[in-house]
Design a protein around this motif. Structure first.
Motif, mmCIF file in Angstrom:
data_model
loop_
_atom_site.group_PDB
_atom_site.id
_atom_site.type_symbol
_atom_site.label_atom_id
_atom_site.label_comp_id
_atom_site.label_asym_id
_atom_site.label_seq_id
_atom_site.Cartn_x
_atom_site.Cartn_y
_atom_site.Cartn_z
ATOM 1 N N PRO A 1 1.980 6.961 13.868
ATOM 2 C CA PRO A 1 2.499 7.876 12.837
ATOM 3 C C PRO A 1 3.744 7.324 12.191
ATOM 4 C CG PRO A 1 3.127 8.658 15.002
ATOM 5 C CD PRO A 1 2.272 7.460 15.240
ATOM 6 N N VAL A 2 4.029 7.827 10.980
ATOM 7 C CA VAL A 2 5.212 7.411 10.248
ATOM 8 C C VAL A 2 6.369 8.304 10.637
ATOM 9 C CG1 VAL A 2 6.204 7.081 7.956
ATOM 10 C CG2 VAL A 2 3.764 6.663 8.350
ATOM 11 N N ASN A 3 7.521 7.738 10.722
ATOM 12 C CA ASN A 3 8.737 8.487 11.049
ATOM 13 C C ASN A 3 8.904 9.621 10.050
ATOM 14 O OD1 ASN A 3 11.292 9.416 11.646
ATOM 15 N ND2 ASN A 3 12.130 7.366 11.965
ATOM 16 N N PRO A 4 9.021 10.870 10.527
ATOM 17 C CA PRO A 4 9.118 12.019 9.604
ATOM 18 C C PRO A 4 10.379 11.975 8.756
ATOM 19 C CG PRO A 4 9.549 12.679 11.872
ATOM 20 C CD PRO A 4 9.039 11.288 11.951
ATOM 21 N N ALA A 5 11.386 11.212 9.191
ATOM 22 C CA ALA A 5 12.617 11.145 8.393
ATOM 23 C C ALA A 5 12.415 10.359 7.105
ATOM 24 C CB ALA A 5 13.730 10.497 9.218
ATOM 25 N N PHE A 6 11.366 9.601 7.027
ATOM 26 C CA PHE A 6 11.083 8.797 5.837
ATOM 27 C C PHE A 6 10.092 9.542 4.954
ATOM 28 C CE2 PHE A 6 8.326 5.449 3.912
ATOM 29 C CZ PHE A 6 9.246 5.043 2.970
ATOM 30 N N THR A 7 10.460 9.788 3.722
ATOM 31 C CA THR A 7 9.619 10.508 2.763
ATOM 32 C C THR A 7 8.848 9.507 1.922
ATOM 33 O OG1 THR A 7 11.245 12.294 2.659
ATOM 34 C CG2 THR A 7 9.602 12.180 0.885
ATOM 35 N N ILE A 8 7.545 9.679 1.881
ATOM 36 C CA ILE A 8 6.685 8.756 1.164
ATOM 37 C C ILE A 8 6.454 9.286 -0.245
ATOM 38 C CG2 ILE A 8 4.408 7.681 1.093
ATOM 39 C CD1 ILE A 8 4.326 7.904 4.111
ATOM 40 N N ILE B 1 8.475 -0.977 7.382
ATOM 41 C CA ILE B 1 8.210 -0.556 6.000
ATOM 42 C C ILE B 1 9.456 -0.856 5.178
ATOM 43 C CG2 ILE B 1 7.580 1.349 4.490
ATOM 44 C CD1 ILE B 1 6.344 2.734 6.929
ATOM 45 N N LEU B 2 9.258 -1.559 4.090
ATOM 46 C CA LEU B 2 10.367 -1.878 3.190
ATOM 47 C C LEU B 2 10.453 -0.865 2.068
ATOM 48 C CD1 LEU B 2 10.076 -5.768 2.805
ATOM 49 C CD2 LEU B 2 11.315 -4.441 4.520
ATOM 50 N N LYS B 3 11.644 -0.741 1.532
ATOM 51 C CA LYS B 3 11.853 0.175 0.410
ATOM 52 C C LYS B 3 11.090 -0.323 -0.810
ATOM 53 C CE LYS B 3 16.490 1.359 2.004
ATOM 54 N NZ LYS B 3 17.938 1.326 1.697
ATOM 55 N N THR C 1 0.837 -1.194 0.000
ATOM 56 C CA THR C 1 0.000 0.000 0.000
ATOM 57 C C THR C 1 0.874 1.247 0.000
ATOM 58 O OG1 THR C 1 -1.714 1.194 1.239
ATOM 59 C CG2 THR C 1 -0.077 -0.062 2.518
ATOM 60 N N ASN C 2 0.216 2.391 -0.280
ATOM 61 C CA ASN C 2 0.894 3.683 -0.113
ATOM 62 C C ASN C 2 0.302 4.466 1.044
ATOM 63 O OD1 ASN C 2 -1.601 4.303 -1.134
ATOM 64 N ND2 ASN C 2 -0.842 5.392 -2.954
ATOM 65 N N ASP C 3 -0.591 3.831 1.819
ATOM 66 C CA ASP C 3 -1.173 4.421 3.032
ATOM 67 C C ASP C 3 -0.403 3.888 4.232
ATOM 68 O OD1 ASP C 3 -2.667 5.554 4.981
ATOM 69 O OD2 ASP C 3 -4.481 4.349 4.596
ATOM 70 N N MET C 4 0.469 4.716 4.781
ATOM 71 C CA MET C 4 1.332 4.284 5.881
ATOM 72 C C MET C 4 0.586 4.214 7.209
ATOM 73 S SD MET C 4 4.175 3.656 4.416
ATOM 74 C CE MET C 4 3.166 3.114 3.051
ATOM 75 N N ASN C 5 -0.669 4.722 7.265
ATOM 76 C CA ASN C 5 -1.445 4.705 8.504
ATOM 77 C C ASN C 5 -2.660 3.786 8.370
ATOM 78 O OD1 ASN C 5 0.206 6.610 9.841
ATOM 79 N ND2 ASN C 5 -0.792 8.279 8.695
ATOM 80 N N SER C 6 -2.479 2.742 7.604
ATOM 81 C CA SER C 6 -3.587 1.809 7.444
ATOM 82 C C SER C 6 -3.894 1.130 8.762
ATOM 83 C CB SER C 6 -3.245 0.766 6.371
ATOM 84 O OG SER C 6 -2.106 0.041 6.764
ATOM 85 N N LYS C 7 -5.154 0.741 8.973
ATOM 86 C CA LYS C 7 -5.607 0.165 10.234
ATOM 87 C C LYS C 7 -5.156 -1.284 10.350
ATOM 88 C CE LYS C 7 -9.759 -0.609 12.999
ATOM 89 N NZ LYS C 7 -11.233 -0.487 13.065
ATOM 90 N N ASP C 8 -4.758 -1.621 11.593
ATOM 91 C CA ASP C 8 -4.318 -2.989 11.866
ATOM 92 C C ASP C 8 -5.241 -3.603 12.906
ATOM 93 O OD1 ASP C 8 -2.858 -5.354 12.060
ATOM 94 O OD2 ASP C 8 -1.609 -4.522 13.674
ATOM 95 N N ASP C 9 -5.937 -4.651 12.530
ATOM 96 C CA ASP C 9 -6.870 -5.334 13.438
ATOM 97 C C ASP C 9 -6.106 -6.437 14.170
ATOM 98 O OD1 ASP C 9 -9.004 -6.259 14.770
ATOM 99 O OD2 ASP C 9 -10.009 -7.178 13.033
ATOM 100 N N ASP C 10 -5.573 -6.065 15.346
ATOM 101 C CA ASP C 10 -4.713 -6.978 16.119
ATOM 102 C C ASP C 10 -5.412 -7.310 17.421
ATOM 103 O OD1 ASP C 10 -2.738 -8.429 17.282
ATOM 104 O OD2 ASP C 10 -1.229 -6.841 17.262
#
Length: 552
Positions: free
Chosen positions: A445-452, A534-536, A425-434
Motif C-alpha cells: 500500500p501507499v503511505n496515506p500521508a502522500f496524496t496522489i 516514489i519521486l515527486k 505511472t499514476n498507479d501506485m500499486n502496480s505489480k512488481d515481478d521480482d
C-alpha cells in the motif's frame, strides 16, 4: 666668378633641397642643390661685407638643411689603435682619445678605419681636427644666428676619399694631388682609406714652375709620411694628378721620368659630365665637385658638436612628427572609408531584410486566408497544446531515479543494490515481478500521508537490495536499512519511501526443516530487503532542469 645667384636664386622656389657650403681662409662658396642637381652657386668673401651679404642670403633659406665643408691648412691627423669595443663603450673610448689629443678644439672627429687582423684585433681610428678654425667660426655664427638647420661640418679631404672610390683607383698607396681654389691639396690614402692630407697655398701661376713645384711638394709629403711611419722608404707611392683639361699630363710624365715615381694623370671632365656639373664652372671652382658628392648623399664623419646641429635634429624630429601625423591621417581616412563602406553594406542588408520580411508577411496573410477551418473549438485546441507541454516535461528515462538511489548508496556503503524496477505511472500499486522478493500488489500500500494526483505521472521504483558482508546480525542490518531509507527521504526529489520487506530471520529464504544446523544456515542467508520509492511529479520544465543540475 662664374654665375651669380642674386637673380638665379630669386627664380628658385623658396625651399631648396640642400645648401652646401665650402669655407676657405679667404671666401665661402655656396651651392644650391635639388634632386642631386646643382641649381646655382655664389661666393662670399671672408670680410664684413661678405658676412653681411651671407646673413641676408640665409634669410631666404631658414628651413633648408646646410652642409658646411672646410678646406683649411690647419688640419691634424693621428692614426691610433684602440681596444675593440662596441656600443656606448666604443663611443666613450673614442671621445676619451679625442680629449687626449685635441682638448679645447671645437671641430674634431674620430674616423673608423678598420679592425686589425693580428694580435688583439684592435680597432684603428684616424683622429682628425681643425687646429685653427677662425676662418670658419664667423660663418658658423651666422648660421646659428639665422637658426638655419646645420647638418654637419666636414673636411674636404674626406670627400676626396669618396672621389677616389668613385674613380676606382685601386693602388695600395695613393697620393692624390688636386689643384683647388685654396691651393694644392695632397691627400694620402692607404687601400682607399684616408691617412693624411695637407694643403699648400700659393701655387705658381706659370706653367714652367708647376713641374718643379709639384715635385718639391710631393717630396715633402713623402718625407712627412715616412717620419710619421705611414710608409717606409722603399714603399712605392702612386702619385695621381687630377685635372679637368689634362693640363697636368706633362707634369706627371716629367715626374715619372726624372724621379722614377709611378705617376698618372686623371682627367675629370668625363666624370664631371656624368654628374651633370658644368665643366667650365667646376674649372673655375673645383670645390664644386666635392660639394656635389656631399650633396649626393656621400656624407662623411662630422666635426661639429651636438650643440651646433640641434636645429637640424629638431627639424628632423618635426618632420618625423609631421610624417607620422600624415600617415596616421591617411590610415584614419582608409579606416573611415572602410567603416563607411561597411555601414552602407549593412544598410543595404537591412533594406533587403525588410523587403524579405514584408514579402513573407504577404505570403503568410495569403496562406492564412485560405487555411481550412477546423471543427475543434479554440478551448480544446488550447487544452491540447497545454497537454502537449505538460507531457514534454515528464522524464523519459530512469536517470533521475538512479541519481537519487545512487546518492543514498554512496552515504550507506554497506547496502548493495540487486535490482531496480522503474516505471512512470499514476498507479501506485502496480505489480512488481521480482525473483528475489515477490510481493503481491495488495501487500504494497501507499503511505496515506502522500496524496496522489491522478492527473500526473510519477516515477515509481521497486528497489531490491541486501546488506553486504552480512553475518547474521539482523539488528545492524535493520539499522542500515533505516539509514538508507532516511538518506532517500532527505532527497528533495523523493515524495515517499516505503519498506516493503525488511531483512528478518522469518524470511522465506530460511530453511524450515528441522536440523541442528538451522541457525547457522539462517545466518548465512543474504539479508535482503525491498523498498518502494516514489519521486515527486515535475511541475514545470524549469523545475526539472534545476533539480537535474542540482543532482549533478
Amino acid at each position: 666668378m662664374g654665375m651669380t645667384l642674386k637673380n638665379t636664386f630669386q627664380r628658385m622656389i623658396s625651399r631648396p633641397h640642400k645648401l652646401v657650403l665650402c669655407a676657405t681662409s679667404h671666401s665661402l662658396l655656396v651651392g644650391l642643390w635639388r634632386a642631386d642637381k646643382l641649381q646655382g652657386s655664389q661666393v662670399f668673401n671672408n670680410d664684413d661685407a661678405g658676412h653681411e651679404a651671407f646673413a641676408e642670403f640665409l634669410k631666404q633659406y631658414t628651413n633648408t638643411p646646410v652642409y658646411l665643408m672646410a678646406d683649411a691648412v690647419e688640419e691634424d691627423y693621428r692614426l691610433e689603435s684602440v681596444p675593440h669595443t662596441t656600443g656606448a663603450a666604443k663611443k666613450e673610448l673614442a671621445n676619451r682619445k679625442l680629449n687626449q689629443f685635441y682638448r679645447g678644439l671645437d671641430y674634431r672627429t674620430a674616423h673608423f678605419v678598420n679592425r686589425e687582423t693580428t694580435k688583439r684585433k684592435d680597432d684603428r681610428y684616424l683622429f682628425v681636427a681643425l687646429n685653427n678654425a677662425d676662418f670658419l667660426q664667423a660663418w658658423v655664427n651666422l648660421i646659428q644666428a639665422a637658426k638655419v638647420p646645420l647638418v654637419g661640418i666636414y673636411l674636404l679631404p674626406m670627400i676626396s676619399q669618396v672621389l677616389v672610390r668613385q674613380l676606382k683607383l685601386m693602388a695600395p698607396h695613393i697620393l692624390l694631388c688636386e689643384k683647388l681654389s685654396s691651393g694644392l691639396r695632397q691627400t694620402y690614402l692607404h687601400n682607399g682609406r684616408l691617412r693624411m692630407s695637407r694643403l699648400v697655398p700659393n701655387v705658381p701661376t706659370e706653367e714652367s714652375q708647376l713641374g718643379y713645384f709639384y715635385l718639391q711638394e710631393t717630396e715633402k709629403t713623402r718625407l712627412y709620411l715616412i717620419s710619421q711611419r705611414f710608409i717606409a722608404r722603399e714603399t712605392p707611392l702612386n702619385l695621381v694628378l687630377a685635372s679637368l683639361d689634362g693640363s697636368t699630363q706633362h707634369i706627371s710624365q716629367g715626374i715619372s721620368q726624372e724621379q722614377s715615381i709611378e705617376c698618372s694623370d686623371i682627367n675629370l671632365s668625363q666624370f664631371t659630365t656624368s654628374l651633370n656639373l658644368p665643366i667650365k664652372l667646376v674649372a673655375q671652382m673645383p670645390e664644386l665637385l666635392h660639394m656635389h658628392l656631399l650633396a649626393s648623399g656621400h656624407v662623411v664623419d662630422n666635426l661639429a658638436s651636438e650643440a651646433l646641429t640641434k636645429e637640424y635634429d629638431f627639424s628632423k624630429l618635426k618632420q618625423r612628427i609631421k610624417l607620422t601625423t600624415l600617415l596616421l591621417g591617411v590610415l584614419g581616412l582608409f579606416a573611415a572609408s572602410g567603416v563607411l563602406m561597411q555601414g552602407l553594406s549593412y544598410q543595404s542588408a537591412v533594406k533587403e531584410a525588410m523587403q524579405d520580411t514584408a514579402l513573407q508577411q504577404r505570403r503568410y496573410d495569403e496562406a492564412a486566408k485560405n487555411f481550412p477551418v477546423t471543427t475543434i473549438s479554440a478551448e480544446d485546441l488550447k487544452a491540447a497544446v497545454e497537454l502537449d507541454k505538460v507531457i514534454s516535461i515528464y522524464p523519459k528515462s530512469p536517470r533521475r531515479m538512479m541519481q537519487v538511489v545512487s546518492n543514498a548508496l554512496e552515504q550507506v556503503p554497506e547496502v548493495q543494490l540487486n535490482r531496480l524496477h522503474w516505471a512512470l505511472t499514476n498507479d501506485m500499486n502496480s505489480k512488481d515481478d521480482d525473483k528475489f522478493i515477490n510481493l503481491p500488489a495488495s501487500n504494497s500500500p501507499v503511505n496515506p500521508a502522500f496524496t496522489i494526483d491522478a492527473t500526473k505521472l510519477y516515477e515509481l521504483a521497486y528497489v531490491t537490495a541486501e546488506i553486504s558482508g552480512f553475518m547474521g546480525d539482523y539488528r545492524s542490518a535493520l539499522n542500515s536499512v533505516h539509514r538508507f531509507v532516511e538518506k532517500l527521504n532527505l532527497d528533495q526529489n523523493v515524495a515517499v519511501v516505503e519498506i516493503l520487506q525488511e531483512p528478518v530471520n522469518v524470511s522465506s529464504f530460511v530453511n524450515l526443516q528441522g536440523s541442528t544446523t538451522d541457525e547457522q544456515t539462517a545466518q548465512t542467508q543474504p539479508a535482503l530487503f525491498k523498498l518502494k520509492v516514489i519521486l515527486k511529479a515535475p511541475e514545470t520544465a524549469s523545475n526539472i532542469d534545476k533539480d537535474t543540475a542540482r543532482m549533478k
